[in-house]
Design an enzyme around this catalytic site. Structure first.
Site, short mmCIF file in Angstrom:
data_model
loop_
_atom_site.label_atom_id
_atom_site.label_comp_id
_atom_site.label_asym_id
_atom_site.label_seq_id
_atom_site.Cartn_x
_atom_site.Cartn_y
_atom_site.Cartn_z
N HIS A 89 25.35 -2.09 29.45
CA HIS A 89 26.03 -3.39 28.60
C HIS A 89 26.44 -2.75 27.13
O HIS A 89 27.42 -2.33 27.54
CB HIS A 89 25.07 -4.63 28.91
CG HIS A 89 27.23 -5.61 27.81
ND1 HIS A 89 25.62 -6.09 27.60
CD2 HIS A 89 28.10 -5.71 28.00
CE1 HIS A 89 27.29 -7.18 26.37
NE2 HIS A 89 28.23 -6.46 27.53
N CYS A 94 19.65 -8.60 23.97
CA CYS A 94 20.98 -8.93 23.10
C CYS A 94 22.20 -10.00 23.62
O CYS A 94 22.56 -11.00 23.53
CB CYS A 94 21.69 -7.71 23.06
SG CYS A 94 20.51 -6.38 21.83
N HIS A 95 22.51 -9.43 25.29
CA HIS A 95 23.45 -10.57 26.03
C HIS A 95 22.76 -10.90 27.16
O HIS A 95 23.38 -11.29 27.96
CB HIS A 95 24.39 -9.14 26.41
CG HIS A 95 25.25 -9.28 24.34
ND1 HIS A 95 24.69 -7.90 24.00
CD2 HIS A 95 25.45 -9.64 24.14
CE1 HIS A 95 24.71 -7.54 22.94
NE2 HIS A 95 25.47 -8.20 22.55
N GLY A 96 21.28 -10.60 27.54
CA GLY A 96 21.31 -11.16 28.77
C GLY A 96 21.29 -10.76 30.34
O GLY A 96 20.95 -11.93 30.78
#
Lengths: 193, 309, 431
Positions: free
Chosen positions: A138, A157-159
């Site tokens: 990502h 961080c963003h799953g």
């Protein structure tokens, strides 16, 4: 004013256009070194290889090596983890491509193709080994191991959630985690690069 | 642009033969040997008069040689560089490091990637720390740099009578005999930048001469007289190489003169690896600027026509 | 920047912007409509060339700073990494190093052109003084930049120059330590020099803007020294001056490229390819060529002058050689601006040029034998020129008859007809 008459730019004048064009070409050529200097330099590009001793990595354990400034996860997976990964249908995968630098660019993301077995030597015995660049596809964070909904890797961080073969299953990341060029030089030594 | 570069190089090299034809016949050689002869006499006289003031070193001017990389279309003689590398590896590297040059750079000498890998593997490089926190030795790989023969300058000095052998990486640019007036003005036109290799060649071949009695008195014990040495009458390095010491596979003469030419050329490459690329790029740039200046001059004439000034 | 504006915004966007922020107007008035004397020769193109080189130095400097490491342990190697590994690094670094030299070549031509055509005289005193400030900033920038490669000459040059300050009694030593951040040139010195070397060019750019502003208020001088009297005496900056400056810039760039590509180390010193060694001074240290005349003056004072010892004397003389330029507008008593109409001063002008070259040559010689005495003679003449010749000559000299106007001079020379451009300008390019 007579001066002004001769100074009036005549747009059809070939000479002026030619001069301007030559100047523009020169300016563009001169700009290139200033841009290209930002690209990786020769020392950085030089093929860097590292040897990693994996004799201490027992089943269910991992180590992290550093290659080209990035972490490389080296994990000897448990039989259960391999089974879980093999059970997944290719159609369920968000990214069906292996992303393995040792294989063709369009190789499918089967568990074998993700594991060290794909790399050739001694195939069956090496399927437990997973060697991949531990960078979330990502935005570049490092995922946590053996966690998340697929018991693989989970990026805090963003799953983004990866399965036990490092394949993206859920979350914003677009691709499976990348496999670097590597090979087993002996049974206990991996050369990355 | 990266694809353009080989084309530029080719353009530069295509003109090389013409340039050499000129250089060979030019007045360079004559004036050079005259200077060398002229340089000898005052130095000798000065030395014989005793020391009215500090004597100026070197006592003799180095001879100016023909180098393949000299001049606007200069290029490397790859066979010569390979011989120079051999001399460096078998002789000089016992005392002199070359820490800024990596094995991967040797591909520029015409070696394949495999040859470079094999060459690097002949060296032992210290790496580490490993998982136990220990430093360990391993065979070299292309991204490694030439290992230095001594761990630090102090050790180098201690092993060599107090005079640390200088690193080779930049030596060809860091040494040059001073060019007096008006020679340095002519150098602008002849593009003379070979002071380093000329000096190195002169130094290696300059041993074994008889010093004049006055000079002999000022020679420190444990040093070797060499009239080409730039900061004293004698230096700590013994004559480093003798005839036949290094075997050449390509039939080049195995003499000290040839060895020193080859190793000096090799050191020039080590000090300035982009020299050929630089000169070839320069050729295209100069052509462009001259054409552009010509166009601007004509345009300027048009603009100012009818305006007395 | 000067007076009323003749700018008429043509298109919609320009009109809109002009009413809110008159940048197009500023640009048009400064670089398009700005009237320049029609008789300027090529010596007047060096202002533009200097602007170009300030740009070249700032651009190459910014990209070099992306790769350079200002740490005494690795500075030398980082420069070599630029030369060997960074894409085009060799070109950028050679451009920056030789660019400094060409910057100084251009600034010296520019200064001597100003001296020859009386560009410092009323009403251009502030313009001149701003120029001297730029020159001082350039010298400081060049000096600190030369330290950064951390070679032997870098290190010992820095040591010698910073030791100037120890010549001053009482305050000298504390100032010296303050400058160095230690007791000798070391990592702290290198770091601050890098910081300041990056800062000063932008200060130069700022003063250059003031310099150009002041120029556009008073207008250019010209080879006759007669002020512009009517619009017949001038031509618009664009295209006349633009194309002429452009041509001169490209010719100058060609000379620059010749050095960068074929003789990149010609102006440098071999010792700077040896890494700095605080325990060993090179046998013969010299500054870069553009500082040599000042270096000769520094070394010319080998004796005490009353209470001033030779060390302080040398430093004062060296600083004084630039300081005297600040007072030049008031030292020259002649009412005639251009040297072309001052037959006696013309001789003295060229003697001064020769004296500066002579001092430069002496600066490169070792301080032994007859050289210090010659340097002293050259120094005395240098100051004599400004402090005695200029004030006295203006009172005793009989100038030639001045032309009534620029146009009159031009027409007289051209026989009233329109000769092709360039033919008339060529003989005047000296100075």
């Amino acid at each position: 004013m007579s001066v002004h008459d001769t100074a009036e730019p005549n747009r059809r004048d070939f000479l002026y256009i030619a001069t301007g064009a030559v100047g523009a070409v020169g300016a563009i050529a001169a700009v290139w070194p200033f841009i290209d200097q930002m690209n990786p330099d020769a020392a950085t590009l030089a093929l860097a290889e590292i040897d990693v001793d994996v004799s201490q990595v027992a089943e269910g354990q991992s180590i992290t090596a550093k290659w080209r400034g990035k972490p490389v996860f080296i994990r000897q997976r448990t039989a259960k983890e391999v089974e879980e990964a093999k059970a997944v249908e290719l159609g369920e995968l968000k990214d069906p491509i292996a992303r393995n630098a040792n294989l063709a660019a369009d190789a499918p993301a089967t568990d074998v193709n993700r594991s060290a077995a794909a790399e050739g030597t001694d195939a069956a015995a090496k399927e437990q080994w997973l060697v991949m660049i531990g960078v979330c596809t990502h935005l570049g964070c490092i995922p946590l191991g053996q966690s998340g909904p697929y018991n693989g890797w989970f990026c805090p961080c963003h799953g983004s959630a990866y399965d036990t073969a490092g394949r993206i299953r859920q979350g914003p990341a677009p691709e499976n985690m990348a496999i670097p060029p590597f090979k087993f030089t002996t049974d206990t030594n991996i050369r990355i690069g | 642009m990266k694809k353009l570069l080989p084309a530029l190089l080719a353009a530069g090299l295509a003109f090389a033969p013409a340039a050499f034809a000129q250089d060979g016949k030019g007045p360079n050689e004559n004036s050079a040997s005259e200077q060398a002869a002229a340089g000898q006499d005052p130095a000798a006289e000065e030395a014989e008069e005793g020391h009215a003031e500090t004597p100026h070193y070197p006592l003799k001017e180095p001879e100016e040689l023909d180098w393949s990389f000299a001049g606007p279309f200069g290029h490397w003689d790859l066979a010569q560089l390979q011989r120079g590398l051999k001399v460096y590896k078998e002789v000089c590297s016992a005392c002199h490091g070359m820490k800024l040059v990596a094995f991967r750079n040797l591909e520029a000498l015409g070696y394949s990637e495999e040859q470079v890998k094999a060459f690097a593997a002949e060296y032992t490089v210290q790496d580490g720390p490993n998982g136990d926190g220990e430093m360990f030795d391993r065979p070299g790989i292309p991204s490694d740099y030439f290992p230095s023969p001594f761990p630090n300058p102090q050790a180098a000095a201690a092993a060599n009578n107090g005079a640390a052998p200088p690193d080779f990486s930049l030596l060809a640019k860091a040494r040059a005999a001073e060019r007096g007036f008006p020679t340095f003005l002519f150098d602008l036109l002849t593009q003379y930048q070979q002071g380093g290799p000329d000096y190195i060649h002169a130094l290696i071949t300059g041993y074994g001469q008889e010093p004049s009695p006055a000079v002999e008195k000022s020679i420190q014990p444990g040093t070797y007289y060499n009239p080409y040495f730039m900061s004293a009458p004698a230096l700590a390095m013994p004559p480093p190489i003798s005839d036949g010491q290094v075997e050449y596979a390509d039939g080049a003469p195995q003499t000290v003169d040839q060895y020193s030419r080859d190793v000096a050329a090799f050191m020039m490459w080590a000090a300035e690896p982009h020299l050929v690329e630089r000169k070839a790029t320069g050729f295209v740039t100069m052509i462009f600027l001259i054409v552009f200046a010509g166009l601007l001059y004509v345009v300027k004439g048009r603009v100012w026509a009818g305006t007395p000034h | 920047m000067s007076g009323h504006s003749s700018y008429v915004p043509s298109k919609g966007v320009m009109q809109w912007l002009d009413a809110r922020l008159p940048l197009p107007r500023l640009f048009y008035d400064s670089f398009v409509a700005y009237p320049v004397p029609r008789n300027l020769n090529y010596a007047y193109t060096f202002g533009g060339i200097l602007a170009l080189f300030l740009g070249v130095q700032i651009l190459t400097g910014i990209v070099l700073a992306m790769h350079y490491a200002a740490n005494s342990a690795i500075a030398f190697d980082s420069v070599e990494k630029i030369m060997r590994d960074v894409n085009w690094g060799w070109l950028l670094r050679y451009m920056h190093a030789n660019g400094a030299s060409f910057f100084f070549i251009a600034v010296y031509v520019h200064i001597f052109r100003g001296l020859y055509y009386g560009s410092y005289k009323a009403p251009r005193e502030v313009l001149w003084i701003l120029g001297v400030i730029i020159f001082l900033l350039m010298m400081a920038t060049a000096f600190m930049g030369y330290v950064l490669p951390w070679g032997q000459m870098s290190f010992w040059g820095a040591t010698v120059i910073t030791n100037f300050f120890t010549a001053f009694p009482l305050i000298g030593d504390p100032i010296h330590q303050l400058l160095l951040g230690g007791f000798a040139v070391d990592n702290a010195t290198l770091n601050r020099f890098f910081s300041l070397h990056y800062l000063l060019p932008f200060m130069i750019a700022g003063v250059v803007i003031l310099h150009v502003w002041a120029l556009h208020v008073t207008g250019q001088t010209n080879p006759t020294g007669v002020e512009v009297k009517s619009s017949k005496d001038t031509v618009p900056f664009t295209p006349h001056a633009t194309i002429k400056d452009g041509f001169a810039m490209v010719v100058f760039l060609a000379l620059f490229a010749y050095m960068v590509f074929y003789l990149p180390n010609y102006l440098g010193h071999p010792d700077n390819y040896v890494e700095a060694n605080p325990l060993k001074t090179p046998s013969h240290i010299v500054p870069e060529w553009y500082f040599l005349p000042f270096y000769a003056m520094l070394r010319a004072i080998t004796f005490n002058i009353g209470p001033i010892d030779s060390k302080l004397g040398g430093v004062l003389v060296m600083f004084g050689s630039i300081l005297v330029l600040f007072f030049l507008p008031w030292l020259d008593t002649s009412r005639i601006r251009s040297t072309a109409f001052r037959p006696m001063y013309k001789i003295f002008f060229w003697i001064l040029v020769a004296d500066c070259v002579f001092l430069g040559w002496l600066g490169s010689k070792p301080p032994e034998g007859v050289y210090p005495a010659l340097a002293l003679a050259g120094t005395i003449y240098y100051f004599g020129h400004f402090l005695i010749v200029l004030p006295v000559l203006g009172l005793v000299e009989t100038p030639k008859r001045l032309p009534g106007s620029i146009t009159e001079a031009v027409l007289a020379r051209n026989g009233g007809g329109g000769t092709p451009a360039g033919a008339a300008a060529a003989p005047d390019t000296k100075g």
